[in-house]
Design a protein around this motif. Sequence first.
Motif, PDB file in Angstrom:
ATOM      1  N   GLY A 178       0.664  -1.253  -0.144  1.00 21.16           N
ATOM      2  CA  GLY A 178      -0.048   0.068  -0.069  1.00 21.16           C
ATOM      3  C   GLY A 178       1.018   1.210  -0.005  1.00 21.16           C
ATOM      4  O   GLY A 178       0.545   2.425  -0.811  1.00 21.16           O
ATOM      5  N   ILE A 179       1.997   1.161   0.949  1.00 21.78           N
ATOM      6  CA  ILE A 179       2.775   2.329   0.738  1.00 21.78           C
ATOM      7  C   ILE A 179       3.371   2.349  -0.567  1.00 21.78           C
ATOM      8  O   ILE A 179       3.544   3.662  -1.207  1.00 21.78           O
ATOM      9  CB  ILE A 179       3.931   2.323   1.988  1.00 21.78           C
ATOM     10  N   ARG A 180       3.881   1.331  -1.308  1.00 17.87           N
ATOM     11  CA  ARG A 180       4.405   1.444  -2.513  1.00 17.87           C
ATOM     12  C   ARG A 180       3.552   2.007  -3.469  1.00 17.87           C
ATOM     13  O   ARG A 180       3.761   3.098  -4.384  1.00 17.87           O
ATOM     14  CB  ARG A 180       4.831  -0.226  -2.802  1.00 17.87           C
ATOM     15  N   HIS A 181       2.065   1.585  -3.462  1.00 21.34           N
ATOM     16  CA  HIS A 181       0.999   2.195  -4.344  1.00 21.34           C
ATOM     17  C   HIS A 181       1.052   3.712  -3.994  1.00 21.34           C
ATOM     18  O   HIS A 181       0.616   4.605  -4.907  1.00 21.34           O
ATOM     19  CB  HIS A 181      -0.170   1.434  -4.211  1.00 21.34           C
ATOM     20  N   LEU A 182       1.148   3.981  -2.893  1.00 21.83           N
ATOM     21  CA  LEU A 182       0.914   5.720  -2.409  1.00 21.83           C
ATOM     22  C   LEU A 182       1.731   6.432  -3.110  1.00 21.83           C
ATOM     23  O   LEU A 182       1.721   7.541  -3.731  1.00 21.83           O
ATOM     24  CB  LEU A 182       0.696   5.818  -1.052  1.00 21.83           C
ATOM     25  N   VAL A 183       3.193   5.732  -3.173  1.00 16.57           N
ATOM     26  CA  VAL A 183       4.449   6.343  -3.786  1.00 16.57           C
ATOM     27  C   VAL A 183       3.970   6.602  -5.236  1.00 16.57           C
ATOM     28  O   VAL A 183       4.490   7.537  -6.032  1.00 16.57           O
ATOM     29  CB  VAL A 183       5.568   5.724  -3.407  1.00 16.57           C
ATOM     30  N   SER A 201      10.697  -2.100  -7.111  1.00 20.31           N
ATOM     31  CA  SER A 201       9.902  -1.585  -5.684  1.00 20.31           C
ATOM     32  C   SER A 201       9.123  -2.887  -5.292  1.00 20.31           C
ATOM     33  O   SER A 201       8.909  -3.136  -4.373  1.00 20.31           O
ATOM     34  CB  SER A 201       9.019  -0.396  -6.058  1.00 20.31           C
ATOM     35  N   ALA A 202       8.485  -3.466  -6.285  1.00 22.37           N
ATOM     36  CA  ALA A 202       7.723  -4.806  -5.901  1.00 22.37           C
ATOM     37  C   ALA A 202       8.680  -5.896  -5.325  1.00 22.37           C
ATOM     38  O   ALA A 202       8.284  -6.459  -4.202  1.00 22.37           O
ATOM     39  CB  ALA A 202       7.125  -5.544  -7.152  1.00 22.37           C
ATOM     40  N   VAL A 203       9.760  -5.989  -5.920  1.00 27.85           N
ATOM     41  CA  VAL A 203      10.776  -7.074  -5.001  1.00 27.85           C
ATOM     42  C   VAL A 203      11.013  -6.331  -3.984  1.00 27.85           C
ATOM     43  O   VAL A 203      11.278  -7.057  -2.831  1.00 27.85           O
ATOM     44  CB  VAL A 203      11.986  -7.115  -5.851  1.00 27.85           C
ATOM     45  N   GLY A 204      11.389  -5.161  -3.484  1.00 29.17           N
ATOM     46  CA  GLY A 204      11.401  -4.459  -2.310  1.00 29.17           C
ATOM     47  C   GLY A 204      10.423  -4.765  -1.302  1.00 29.17           C
ATOM     48  O   GLY A 204      10.786  -4.899  -0.149  1.00 29.17           O
ATOM     49  N   VAL A 205       9.103  -4.774  -1.594  1.00 28.84           N
ATOM     50  CA  VAL A 205       8.197  -4.978  -0.857  1.00 28.84           C
ATOM     51  C   VAL A 205       8.248  -6.222  -0.229  1.00 28.84           C
ATOM     52  O   VAL A 205       7.939  -6.419   1.005  1.00 28.84           O
ATOM     53  CB  VAL A 205       6.708  -4.675  -1.669  1.00 28.84           C
ATOM     54  N   PHE A 206       8.402  -7.244  -1.181  1.00 30.72           N
ATOM     55  CA  PHE A 206       8.667  -8.489  -0.801  1.00 30.72           C
ATOM     56  C   PHE A 206       9.914  -8.405   0.011  1.00 30.72           C
ATOM     57  O   PHE A 206       9.728  -9.459   1.266  1.00 30.72           O
ATOM     58  CB  PHE A 206       8.883  -9.451  -2.244  1.00 30.72           C
ATOM     59  N   ALA A 207      10.905  -8.118  -0.044  1.00 29.74           N
ATOM     60  CA  ALA A 207      11.976  -7.985   0.518  1.00 29.74           C
ATOM     61  C   ALA A 207      11.567  -7.528   2.082  1.00 29.74           C
ATOM     62  O   ALA A 207      12.583  -7.901   2.875  1.00 29.74           O
ATOM     63  CB  ALA A 207      13.133  -7.431   0.113  1.00 29.74           C
ATOM     64  N   ILE A 208      10.746  -6.658   2.049  1.00 35.96           N
ATOM     65  CA  ILE A 208      10.732  -5.949   3.523  1.00 35.96           C
ATOM     66  C   ILE A 208       9.553  -6.680   4.317  1.00 35.96           C
ATOM     67  O   ILE A 208       9.791  -6.874   5.386  1.00 35.96           O
ATOM     68  CB  ILE A 208      10.438  -4.533   3.263  1.00 35.96           C
ATOM     69  N   SER A 209       8.528  -7.169   3.703  1.00 35.63           N
ATOM     70  CA  SER A 209       7.655  -7.921   4.357  1.00 35.63           C
ATOM     71  C   SER A 209       7.911  -9.261   4.918  1.00 35.63           C
ATOM     72  O   SER A 209       7.589  -9.601   5.808  1.00 35.63           O
ATOM     73  CB  SER A 209       6.140  -8.041   3.490  1.00 35.63           C
ATOM     74  N   LEU A 210       8.819  -9.822   4.242  1.00 27.89           N
ATOM     75  CA  LEU A 210       9.455 -11.312   4.678  1.00 27.89           C
ATOM     76  C   LEU A 210      10.018 -11.194   5.921  1.00 27.89           C
ATOM     77  O   LEU A 210      10.011 -11.931   6.751  1.00 27.89           O
ATOM     78  CB  LEU A 210      10.200 -12.065   3.605  1.00 27.89           C
ATOM     79  N   PRO A 211      11.204 -10.247   6.190  1.00 28.03           N
ATOM     80  CA  PRO A 211      11.910 -10.209   7.505  1.00 28.03           C
ATOM     81  C   PRO A 211      10.912  -9.858   8.600  1.00 28.03           C
ATOM     82  O   PRO A 211      11.157  -9.918   9.426  1.00 28.03           O
ATOM     83  CB  PRO A 211      12.813  -8.939   7.147  1.00 28.03           C
ATOM     84  N   LEU A 212       9.747  -8.730   8.270  1.00 33.44           N
ATOM     85  CA  LEU A 212       8.989  -8.479   9.197  1.00 33.44           C
ATOM     86  C   LEU A 212       8.198  -9.555   9.602  1.00 33.44           C
ATOM     87  O   LEU A 212       7.952  -9.805  10.878  1.00 33.44           O
ATOM     88  CB  LEU A 212       8.257  -7.307   8.722  1.00 33.44           C
ATOM     89  N   ALA A 213       7.921 -10.455   8.711  1.00 33.45           N
ATOM     90  CA  ALA A 213       7.015 -11.649   9.050  1.00 33.45           C
ATOM     91  C   ALA A 213       7.874 -12.761   9.920  1.00 33.45           C
ATOM     92  O   ALA A 213       7.450 -13.347  10.891  1.00 33.45           O
ATOM     93  CB  ALA A 213       6.589 -12.165   7.842  1.00 33.45           C
TER      94      ALA A 213
END
Length: 104
Positions: free
Chosen positions: A61-66, A81-93
């Motif tokens: 959602g933040i990516r889409h806002l940007v 940026s799509a890979v970045g979203v995945f790379a951020i959400s996995l460590p948070l999970a």
Amino acid sequence: ILHRISGLLMFLLLPFILFLLDTSLVSEGSFEYFKGITSNWFVKLIILALSWAYLHHFCAGIRHLVMDNHVGLDKDSARKSAVGVFAISLPLALVVALKLFGAF
């Protein structure tokens, strides 16, 4: 597509989650009952999947806002940026998983 899948997963399970929250707040006994249920490893995996869905949906959602501000609309930037979203959400999970399964 993962943004849509995570949104659909959260939307479909929202009534169930609200029911569990409402039921757990009825009495101390019902809270203890649900606390016992959530100690099961399979239930923890379901909670982890919901947590990942929320985290991924939030990051996307933040990516889409940007992107709404016309930043990163070309194909290469959008892919990164799509890979970045995945790379951020996995460590948070992963942090949620470690907490959920008692690592800290």
